[in-house]
Every structure is written in structure tokens, then in C-alpha cells.
Design a protein around this motif. Structure first.
Motif, PDB file in Angstrom:
ATOM      1  N   LEU A 299      -6.155   1.626  -6.013  1.00 43.37           N
ATOM      2  CA  LEU A 299      -6.996   0.443  -6.728  1.00 43.37           C
ATOM      3  C   LEU A 299      -8.471   0.730  -5.841  1.00 43.37           C
ATOM      4  CD1 LEU A 299      -4.544  -2.435  -6.927  1.00 43.37           C
ATOM      5  CD2 LEU A 299      -5.694  -0.888  -8.777  1.00 43.37           C
ATOM      6  N   HIS A 300      -8.394   1.642  -4.754  1.00 48.20           N
ATOM      7  CA  HIS A 300      -9.756   1.772  -3.997  1.00 48.20           C
ATOM      8  C   HIS A 300     -10.390   0.507  -3.484  1.00 48.20           C
ATOM      9  CE1 HIS A 300      -9.691   5.696  -6.273  1.00 48.20           C
ATOM     10  NE2 HIS A 300      -9.651   5.273  -6.994  1.00 48.20           N
TER      11      HIS A 300
ATOM     12  N   LEU B  15      12.319   4.751   0.548  1.00 50.85           N
ATOM     13  CA  LEU B  15      11.859   4.663  -0.584  1.00 50.85           C
ATOM     14  C   LEU B  15      10.284   4.918  -0.638  1.00 50.85           C
ATOM     15  CD1 LEU B  15      14.128   2.115  -2.916  1.00 50.85           C
ATOM     16  CD2 LEU B  15      13.777   4.860  -2.832  1.00 50.85           C
ATOM     17  N   VAL B  16       9.576   4.065   0.111  1.00 52.49           N
ATOM     18  CA  VAL B  16       7.963   3.954   0.077  1.00 52.49           C
ATOM     19  C   VAL B  16       7.376   5.275   0.229  1.00 52.49           C
ATOM     20  CG1 VAL B  16       5.921   2.972   1.276  1.00 52.49           C
ATOM     21  CG2 VAL B  16       8.289   1.384   0.926  1.00 52.49           C
ATOM     22  N   PRO B  17       7.724   6.031   1.173  1.00 47.14           N
ATOM     23  CA  PRO B  17       7.132   7.464   1.494  1.00 47.14           C
ATOM     24  C   PRO B  17       7.361   8.420   0.057  1.00 47.14           C
ATOM     25  CG  PRO B  17       8.349   6.657   3.502  1.00 47.14           C
ATOM     26  CD  PRO B  17       8.880   5.876   2.475  1.00 47.14           C
ATOM     27  N   LEU B  18       8.297   8.060  -0.594  1.00 42.74           N
ATOM     28  CA  LEU B  18       8.772   9.005  -1.735  1.00 42.74           C
ATOM     29  C   LEU B  18       8.043   8.564  -2.945  1.00 42.74           C
ATOM     30  CD1 LEU B  18      12.597   9.356  -1.309  1.00 42.74           C
ATOM     31  CD2 LEU B  18      11.009  11.037  -0.754  1.00 42.74           C
TER      32      LEU B  18
ATOM     33  N   THR C  51       0.948  -1.248   0.817  1.00 44.89           N
ATOM     34  CA  THR C  51      -0.495  -1.409   0.232  1.00 44.89           C
ATOM     35  C   THR C  51      -1.466  -0.451   1.007  1.00 44.89           C
ATOM     36  OG1 THR C  51      -0.045  -2.887   2.559  1.00 44.89           O
ATOM     37  CG2 THR C  51      -0.268  -4.050   0.274  1.00 44.89           C
ATOM     38  N   PRO C  52      -1.225   0.262   2.095  1.00 43.02           N
ATOM     39  CA  PRO C  52      -2.417   1.221   2.407  1.00 43.02           C
ATOM     40  C   PRO C  52      -2.887   2.207   1.406  1.00 43.02           C
ATOM     41  CG  PRO C  52      -0.827   0.729   4.351  1.00 43.02           C
ATOM     42  CD  PRO C  52      -0.102  -0.003   3.156  1.00 43.02           C
ATOM     43  N   VAL C  53      -1.660   2.816   0.620  1.00 41.14           N
ATOM     44  CA  VAL C  53      -1.956   3.696  -0.426  1.00 41.14           C
ATOM     45  C   VAL C  53      -2.152   2.985  -1.711  1.00 41.14           C
ATOM     46  CG1 VAL C  53      -0.821   5.413  -1.662  1.00 41.14           C
ATOM     47  CG2 VAL C  53      -0.554   5.230   0.992  1.00 41.14           C
ATOM     48  N   PHE C  54      -1.228   1.903  -1.931  1.00 41.56           N
ATOM     49  CA  PHE C  54      -1.483   1.085  -3.281  1.00 41.56           C
ATOM     50  C   PHE C  54      -3.057   0.644  -3.435  1.00 41.56           C
ATOM     51  CE2 PHE C  54      -0.816  -2.503  -6.250  1.00 41.56           C
ATOM     52  CZ  PHE C  54      -0.622  -1.690  -7.410  1.00 41.56           C
TER      53      PHE C  54
ATOM     54  N   TYR D 285      -1.101  -6.461  10.455  1.00 42.36           N
ATOM     55  CA  TYR D 285      -1.445  -5.055  11.004  1.00 42.36           C
ATOM     56  C   TYR D 285      -1.691  -4.372   9.968  1.00 42.36           C
ATOM     57  CZ  TYR D 285       2.535  -2.202  11.396  1.00 42.36           C
ATOM     58  OH  TYR D 285       3.619  -1.425  11.144  1.00 42.36           O
ATOM     59  N   LEU D 286      -1.333  -4.596   8.776  1.00 46.18           N
ATOM     60  CA  LEU D 286      -1.344  -3.618   7.473  1.00 46.18           C
ATOM     61  C   LEU D 286      -2.813  -2.827   7.416  1.00 46.18           C
ATOM     62  CD1 LEU D 286       1.165  -4.778   5.005  1.00 46.18           C
ATOM     63  CD2 LEU D 286       1.364  -2.810   6.751  1.00 46.18           C
ATOM     64  N   PRO D 287      -3.868  -3.917   7.143  1.00 47.31           N
ATOM     65  CA  PRO D 287      -5.020  -3.460   7.073  1.00 47.31           C
ATOM     66  C   PRO D 287      -5.752  -2.634   8.235  1.00 47.31           C
ATOM     67  CG  PRO D 287      -5.059  -5.849   6.718  1.00 47.31           C
ATOM     68  CD  PRO D 287      -3.855  -5.372   7.514  1.00 47.31           C
TER      69      PRO D 287
END
Length: 402
Positions: free
Chosen positions: A249-250, A367-370, A241-244, A34-36
Motif C-alpha cells: 500500500l506504500h 505463515l506470515v513469511p510465506l 504490516t511492515p510489508v502489507f 514497535y512494528l513501525p
């Protein structure tokens, strides 16, 4: 080991590996699929990014909490009933997710999903040690890791396809289908591998004392940290991944699979090498080889993020090589963990999974949100998590057979 193991499973060993890998893949598959669709779900449910992150961290904390009990219950009541109950609850929770009309409902059902999904991966480890002696168990553990790698690789592709061509609800209906297939398969094929003479009485006081004994064992705790925390050096990027992928990486949602092909490809190749080395290389040497690979990759990743513009051409392969190093050593460390409590392997597996999942939940929720909005911060944090595992391994390696 079950003295009747040779009579419990007469099909090829790889077939049992596939069955157990199906159980093990359910947890990560439920994350990656469900991440995408993160942004689409947020828009449909009018949810903030923080609330969407809670659907992930709630799953991981539910996973961690119940992992503390799955294995211990399987030591008392048998492996098969715990696996089948977990699959039934997971399937029902997936229906709840698909029917959720608000982000609050989704968080609740994701928590239930997490609490049930861990039964498969926890109990499957105990089943392997029930059925095989050490060298064979390492080979099967490696095969399970290898097959397990296929599902997370295709999960984001499936999720992206369903989201684009149907809607986000279809992702959870698909997970309902997966849960149903696994339940039917294990109902028909999975034998009970816990020998009656090895079943433990169910006494809460005794369980708590055993948990206390394991938690107070420095060797057990160091091995658990060495196996679980370095995984987050790679999992950090999965959670981001949604941000990275989307912002840094667009990548479009349909392109997320390139990232997962690198990470899961690394896990699969590393697991294959780990199986080939079983009985040919000492556990200590194999674990050290995995940590050397992860250390070198972490340093290169930090240096490149500090010195050159971000590019998928080097960023994704580095994460894949890191995954290779982790998969090379983790089957060996996992068996060392289970052998710290040979009479309570289910409990040992539970505690290992609980601590590892709690670390995953902490990484996801704190950690991830930071760090996800800075590629340098991601690289440094990944290296730091790997170092926690390395320090833990150095604290216990002298007590491991050369």
C-alpha cells in the motif's frame, strides 16, 4: 462466582473494566508499538528480516508458553499475586529490550516480555467470572474488549512518533513506563477476587490431570479453536504490516495508524454491540452472526484481490469489518470456554490463551513469511484461518443452548 463479589468492588463497573482492560491490552500493545520501527531496528542492530521476525515470533511463543501456567497458578495462589508478578517481570524485560545492543539480546528480552505479558489477559478473564453472573460477565467482557481496543489503535501512532522523533530505544522505554503505571495501579486498586473456599491446592500431578481432562474434552477444544483461530484472519495482516502497508500500500510509518484505526475500530464497535446483546440474544445466535460476517468479508476480500488492483479504500475497511464480526462473538465464546471448568476457571483461561497464542506464534513464524509478499495469498490464508474456527464452531454448536 465469588460470594463476596458485591463487597470487593464498590466503584462503578466500568472502572473495573478499565482496570482489567489495561491488563488485557499489555500483550497486543507490546506488539503493535514497535512494528513501525522494524526497519530502523534492523538497520541499527544489523539484523536480517528473518531475525527481526524472530523478535516477534519469540515474543508470541513466550506468551503462549507461560499462558499455560498463569491462570492455573492464580487458581492456587490468588489472582492478585500472579498479576503483580507478571507486571513486574514485564517492566524489567522492557528495560532489557531498551538496552539491547544486538538482535540476540533483543530476541531474549522479547521472549521474557511475552512470557510475562500474558498474566494480565489470562487472569483478567478469570476475575470477570469471579465477580459477575453470566449476562453481566458478558457485558463486562465486552467492555474490556472495547477499552482494550483503544491501546492497539494508538500504539502504532505512539511507536511511529517515538521512532521518528527519538529512536527505537524510546519505544521500549515507553513500554517500561506503561508497565510501571499498570503495576502501581493494580497494586493500589485490584482486589483479590478468588474466594478462599475456591482456591485449589498446588499439586503438579493434579494440575497435569486437569490439563489432560480439558485437552481431551472435544467441546472445550472446539470452543477454544472457534474463539482463537479466526482472530488470526485479522492478526495475519497485523503481523504483516511492515510489508502489507509499506510495500503493497506504500504507506509511510506515520500512516500505519489508518490500518490500526480500522482494525481496532472494528473490534471496539463489535465489542460494544456484543455487550448490548447480552441477555437479549442467545449465545448461539450471536456467535453465528459473528461468523456470518467474517465469512462474507473473507469471500469479498478474496474476490477483490483476485479481480481488481489493491486499494486501501476497500482493503482496510474489509479488515475492519472482519474485526467487528470477531469481536461480536468472542466474548460469548470465551465465557463458554471458562464455564467448561467452573472450579478451575484460571486454568481454562490459561489453556485457551496458550492454544490461541501458539496459533498466533505459528502464524507469525511460519505463515506470515510465506504469504506476506502476495496480497492474494494473504486474503486466501485469512479466509482459511477463519474457516478453521467456523468448522470448529459447527462441531460444537449443537451442544450450546439455543
Amino acid at each position: 462466582m465469588n460470594p463476596d463479589a458485591s463487597r470487593l468492588w464498590r466503584a462503578p463497573r466500568w472502572a473495573l473494566s478499565v482496570l482489567l482492560a489495561g491488563l488485557g491490552m499489555l500483550g497486543p500493545f507490546s506488539i503493535d508499538t514497535y512494528l513501525p520501527a522494524f526497519s530502523g531496528i534492523a538497520a541499527a542492530l544489523d539484523a536480517t528480516p528473518v531475525q527481526m521476525q524472530q523478535t516477534l515470533s519469540a515474543y508470541l511463543f513466550g506468551f503462549a508458553l507461560m499462558n499455560l501456567f498463569h491462570g492455573a497458578l492464580s487458581d492456587c495462589f490468588g489472582r492478585r499475586p500472579v498479576v503483580l508478578t507478571g507486571l513486574a517481570v514485564f517492566t524489567a524485560a522492557s528495560v532489557g529490550c531498551a538496552l539491547s545492543g544486538s538482535v540476540g539480546h533483543l530476541v531474549f528480552w522479547r521472549t521474557v516480555q511475552g512470557m510475562s505479558a500474558g498474566a494480565g489477559i489470562v487472569v483478567s478473564r478469570a476475575i470477570i467470572r469471579d465477580m459477575f453472573p453470566p449476562a453481566d460477565a458478558q457485558r463486562v467482557m465486552s467492555q474490556v474488549t472495547l477499552f482494550f481496543g483503544v491501546a492497539p489503535a494508538i500504539a502504532p501512532m505512539v511507536g511511529g512518533f517515538l521512532f521518528v522523533h527519538a529512536d527505537w530505544h524510546s519505544i521500549f522505554w515507553f513500554l517500561t513506563f506503561v508497565g510501571t503505571v499498570l503495576f502501581v495501579s493494580n497494586w493500589k486498586l485490584l482486589p483479590e477476587t478468588l474466594h478462599r473456599s475456591q482456591a485449589q491446592p498446588f499439586h503438579v500431578g493434579a494440575l497435569m490431570r486437569e490439563y489432560g481432562r480439558l485437552c481431551s474434552s472435544p467441546k472445550f477444544m472446539m470452543l477454544v479453536l472457534a474463539s482463537g483461530v479466526p482472530f488470526n484472519g485479522m492478526f495475519l495482516y497485523v503481523l504483516a504490516t511492515p510489508v502489507f502497508l509499506g510495500e503493497h500500500l506504500h504507506f509511510a510509518p506515520q500512516q500505519f495508524f489508518w490500518f490500526f484505526l480500522c482494525t481496532i475500530g472494528g473490534i471496539m464497535v463489535g465489542a460494544a454491540f456484543s455487550g448490548r446483546l447480552a441477555g437479549k440474544m442467545s449465545p448461539k445466535r450471536q456467535i453465528m452472526r459473528g461468523f456470518r460476517i467474517m465469512t462474507a468479508v473473507s469471500l469479498v476480500n478474496v474476490v477483490l484481490n483476485l479481480s481488481v488492483p489493491l486499494s486501501a479504500w476497500w482493503a482496510l475497511p474489509l479488515i475492519g469489518i472482519f474485526s467487528f464480526g470477531w469481536a461480536l462473538m468472542v466474548p460469548v465464546v470465551t465465557l463458554l470456554v471458562l464455564d467448561q471448568a467452573p472450579e478451575r476457571r484460571g486454568m481454562a483461561s490459561s489453556l485457551q490463551a496458550c492454544i490461541g497464542s501458539a496459533a498466533n506464534g505459528l502464524v507469525a513464524g511460519a505463515l506470515v513469511p510465506l504469504v506476506m509478499h502476495s496480497t492474494i495469498a494473504l486474503a486466501v490464508t485469512s479466509a482459511g484461518l477463519m474457516m478453521v474456527g467456523l468448522v470448529a464452531w459447527y462441531g460444537v454448536r449443537r451442544s450450546v443452548a439455543a
